[in-house]
Design an enzyme around this catalytic site. Structure first.
Site, PDB file in Angstrom:
ATOM      1  N   GLU A  34       0.840  -1.201   0.000  1.00 11.25           N
ATOM      2  CA  GLU A  34       0.000   0.000   0.000  1.00 11.25           C
ATOM      3  C   GLU A  34       0.873   1.248   0.000  1.00 11.25           C
ATOM      4  O   GLU A  34       1.844   1.341   0.750  1.00 11.25           O
ATOM      5  CB  GLU A  34      -0.878  -0.013   1.253  1.00 11.25           C
ATOM      6  N   HIS A 169     -14.313  -2.187  14.211  1.00 11.69           N
ATOM      7  CA  HIS A 169     -14.176  -0.764  13.897  1.00 11.69           C
ATOM      8  C   HIS A 169     -14.452   0.049  15.155  1.00 11.69           C
ATOM      9  O   HIS A 169     -15.329  -0.292  15.938  1.00 11.69           O
ATOM     10  CB  HIS A 169     -15.157  -0.381  12.779  1.00 11.69           C
ATOM     11  N   GLN A 196      -7.616  -3.511   8.434  1.00 11.98           N
ATOM     12  CA  GLN A 196      -6.832  -2.511   9.153  1.00 11.98           C
ATOM     13  C   GLN A 196      -5.595  -3.220   9.681  1.00 11.98           C
ATOM     14  O   GLN A 196      -5.647  -4.412   9.999  1.00 11.98           O
ATOM     15  CB  GLN A 196      -7.704  -2.030  10.332  1.00 11.98           C
TER      16      GLN A 196
HETATM   17  C1  LIG Z   1      -7.456  -1.419   4.235  1.00 13.23           C
HETATM   18  C2  LIG Z   1      -7.941  -0.036   4.579  1.00 13.23           C
HETATM   19  C3  LIG Z   1      -7.723   1.016   3.701  1.00 13.23           C
HETATM   20  C4  LIG Z   1      -8.158   2.311   4.006  1.00 13.23           C
HETATM   21  N1  LIG Z   1      -7.912   3.316   3.117  1.00 13.23           N
HETATM   22  C5  LIG Z   1      -8.364   4.567   3.383  1.00 13.23           C
HETATM   23  C6  LIG Z   1      -8.174   5.614   2.443  1.00 13.23           C
HETATM   24  O1  LIG Z   1      -7.599   5.415   1.363  1.00 13.23           O
HETATM   25  N2  LIG Z   1      -8.626   6.857   2.750  1.00 13.23           N
HETATM   26  C7  LIG Z   1      -9.284   7.106   3.943  1.00 13.23           C
HETATM   27  O2  LIG Z   1      -9.676   8.255   4.177  1.00 13.23           O
HETATM   28  N3  LIG Z   1      -9.495   6.121   4.854  1.00 13.23           N
HETATM   29  C8  LIG Z   1      -9.051   4.862   4.607  1.00 13.23           C
HETATM   30  N4  LIG Z   1      -9.266   3.858   5.509  1.00 13.23           N
HETATM   31  C9  LIG Z   1      -9.926   4.166   6.783  1.00 13.23           C
HETATM   32  C10 LIG Z   1     -11.468   4.006   6.712  1.00 13.23           C
HETATM   33  O3  LIG Z   1     -11.995   4.936   5.793  1.00 13.23           O
HETATM   34  C11 LIG Z   1     -12.010   4.242   8.115  1.00 13.23           C
HETATM   35  O4  LIG Z   1     -11.590   3.221   8.972  1.00 13.23           O
HETATM   36  C12 LIG Z   1     -13.497   4.476   8.239  1.00 13.23           C
HETATM   37  O5  LIG Z   1     -13.760   4.911   9.584  1.00 13.23           O
HETATM   38  C13 LIG Z   1     -14.349   3.225   8.020  1.00 13.23           C
HETATM   39  O6  LIG Z   1     -14.492   2.982   6.700  1.00 13.23           O
HETATM   40  P1  LIG Z   1     -15.382   1.736   6.192  1.00 13.23           P
HETATM   41  O7  LIG Z   1     -15.300   1.755   4.735  1.00 13.23           O
HETATM   42  O8  LIG Z   1     -15.020   0.496   6.918  1.00 13.23           O
HETATM   43  O9  LIG Z   1     -16.844   2.230   6.685  1.00 13.23           O
HETATM   44  P2  LIG Z   1     -18.182   1.451   6.908  1.00 13.23           P
HETATM   45  O10 LIG Z   1     -18.119   0.042   6.465  1.00 13.23           O
HETATM   46  O11 LIG Z   1     -19.280   2.305   6.367  1.00 13.23           O
HETATM   47  O12 LIG Z   1     -18.278   1.435   8.501  1.00 13.23           O
HETATM   48  C14 LIG Z   1     -18.243   2.634   9.269  1.00 13.23           C
HETATM   49  C15 LIG Z   1     -18.855   2.366  10.641  1.00 13.23           C
HETATM   50  O13 LIG Z   1     -20.268   2.218  10.509  1.00 13.23           O
HETATM   51  C16 LIG Z   1     -20.684   0.922  10.879  1.00 13.23           C
HETATM   52  N5  LIG Z   1     -21.626   0.518   9.837  1.00 13.23           N
HETATM   53  C17 LIG Z   1     -21.334   0.147   8.566  1.00 13.23           C
HETATM   54  N6  LIG Z   1     -22.459  -0.109   7.870  1.00 13.23           N
HETATM   55  C18 LIG Z   1     -23.490   0.145   8.714  1.00 13.23           C
HETATM   56  C19 LIG Z   1     -24.894   0.095   8.585  1.00 13.23           C
HETATM   57  N7  LIG Z   1     -25.471  -0.281   7.428  1.00 13.23           N
HETATM   58  N8  LIG Z   1     -25.641   0.439   9.668  1.00 13.23           N
HETATM   59  C20 LIG Z   1     -25.071   0.802  10.819  1.00 13.23           C
HETATM   60  N9  LIG Z   1     -23.737   0.877  11.011  1.00 13.23           N
HETATM   61  C21 LIG Z   1     -22.963   0.563   9.966  1.00 13.23           C
HETATM   62  C22 LIG Z   1     -19.420   0.061  10.938  1.00 13.23           C
HETATM   63  O14 LIG Z   1     -19.456  -0.978  11.894  1.00 13.23           O
HETATM   64  C23 LIG Z   1     -18.385   1.098  11.316  1.00 13.23           C
HETATM   65  O15 LIG Z   1     -18.404   1.310  12.713  1.00 13.23           O
HETATM   66  C24 LIG Z   1      -8.831   2.558   5.247  1.00 13.23           C
HETATM   67  C25 LIG Z   1      -9.046   1.493   6.151  1.00 13.23           C
HETATM   68  C26 LIG Z   1      -8.614   0.218   5.816  1.00 13.23           C
HETATM   69  C27 LIG Z   1      -8.842  -0.899   6.794  1.00 13.23           C
END
Ligand SMILES: Cc1cc2nc3c(=O)[nH]c(=O)nc-3n(C[C@H](O)[C@H](O)[C@H](O)COP(=O)(O)OP(=O)(O)OC[C@H]3O[C@@H](n4cnc5c(N)ncnc54)[C@H](O)[C@@H]3O)c2cc1C
Length: 318
Positions: A34, A169, A196
């Site tokens: 990455e 998360h 993560q």
């Molecule tokens: C491999 C990896 C790469 C990353 N790359 C980047 C990047 O390039 N840029 C950046 O800014 N960040 C990045 N992040 C960080 C990430 O954007 C954050 O961790 C963010 O807080 C969560 O993103 P997510 O896509 O998992 O969100 P989601 O899957 O939407 O989850 C967010 C929160 O909401 C909850 N949730 C999800 N769906 C629902 C639902 N339908 N109803 C109720 N609750 C729900 C989840 O449990 C979680 O607590 C990365 C993280 C990882 C692990």
């Protein structure tokens, strides 16, 4: 390919998906790396040195993160495109829902497609400024990453990955709820997840078990472990704080001892502990059948290269 976004740029049949790439890799356990978008000319030069070094080691894919806002976002699109066009590497471009309307997200996906990029990592992202602050959805945007997965899938034959969290998360009410959210992203059409970074292999194994128990079909999709070879205590503390995860107490203690008591931490000693830890974790993950090892490089090649060399996966260049 029926969509505007997909029709504009790319012929996806010629670009492998991440799952195809990692399952067809001749090595028993492939690896991937990455990068983040550089913030200066100097950082960009460093990034390209790392890209060219890794190119010789044949990672299964390379991913490029998407910034919280401003010019680094354009740089992610530009550099992902350059990697696709000018190297032999397979890029995965990240995108987030932060401060984007659905219409802008469509445009962003189209920009990736225009550059021949069909592998995307769909993320919600964190609030800009204070990643641990309150999440505020763009009024015309999406709330959660599963909606983003569906949006991208509607736009064409893209291959979508999502984030997963071995420790759960930090915003999730419980591990069960977090597992349910990951399963929902996979059911929405994500083909794999990348975790993560974490420091206890058990956390990864438990995540895998939770997903398999919640939905055996989705549990068969690859969960690619994210590994950070630690080279600085100050830096890892900051990364971990911003991501809402934790350094286990025993590791914190070991790293603090290695850092010494002076004003400047002893980087060489910390690095030694970090490389050893990443090597041991990787060995265990390989033994446990991890589908690929994904290294957070911070745009430096050397530490990851050393870990790979310790694993016998690639030689360290002279
Ligand atoms: C491999 C990896 C790469 C990353 N790359 C980047 C990047 O390039 N840029 C950046 O800014 N960040 C990045 N992040 C960080 C990430 O954007 C954050 O961790 C963010 O807080 C969560 O993103 P997510 O896509 O998992 O969100 P989601 O899957 O939407 O989850 C967010 C929160 O909401 C909850 N949730 C999800 N769906 C629902 C639902 N339908 N109803 C109720 N609750 C729900 C989840 O449990 C979680 O607590 C990365 C993280 C990882 C692990």
């Amino acid at each position: 390919m029926t969509s505007q976004a997909g029709a504009r740029g790319t012929n996806p049949s010629r670009t492998p998906s991440i799952v195809e790439r990692i399952t067809s890799d001749a090595r028993s356990t492939p690896f991937s790396v990455e990068f983040y978008p550089p913030r200066s000319e100097q950082e960009e030069q460093r990034l390209w040195r790392a890209v060219r070094t890794f190119e010789q080691m044949h990672p299964a894919f390379v991913s490029l993160t998407y910034g919280a806002g401003g010019s680094t976002r354009d740089r992610t699109v530009r550099i992902a495109g350059q990697i696709a066009e000018q190297t032999t590497l397979l890029p995965v471009a990240h995108l987030t829902a932060v401060d984007h309307s659905i219409s802008e997200l469509r445009g962003l996906v189209g920009s990736y497609a225009d550059r021949g990029i069909v592998n995307l990592l769909a993320l919600r992202g964190d609030p800009p400024g204070n990643p641990l602050g309150d999440w505020v959805k763009h009024p015309e945007g999406v709330e959660y990453a599963d909606e983003l997965v569906r949006l991208i899938r509607e736009l064409g034959d893209f291959h979508v990955g999502v984030a997963s969290f071995p420790e759960g998360h930090y915003r999730a009410e419980s591990l069960e709820r977090d597992t349910h959210c990951l399963v929902s992203k996979l059911r929405s059409g994500a083909e794999y997840s990348i975790t993560q970074m974490f420091f206890e292999v058990e956390d990864y194994l438990r995540l895998r078990d939770r997903v398999a128990a919640a939905d055996p079909e989705q549990g068969s999709k690859p969960i690619i472990p994210g590994i950070l070879p630690i080279t600085s205590l100050r830096q890892v503390r900051k990364i971990v704080e911003l991501s809402g995860s934790q350094i286990p107490a025993h590791l914190e203690e070991r790293l603090t001892r290695a850092a010494g008591s002076g004003n400047q931490e002893d980087r060489a000693e910390v690095r030694k502990v970090g490389i050893e830890l990443a090597t041991r974790m990787s060995e265990r993950l390989i033994a446990e059948g991890a589908p690929c090892l994904h290294f957070c490089t911070l745009n430096f090649a050397r530490a990851t290269q050393e870990v790979l060399s310790n694993l016998g996966l690639t030689p360290v260049a002279a």
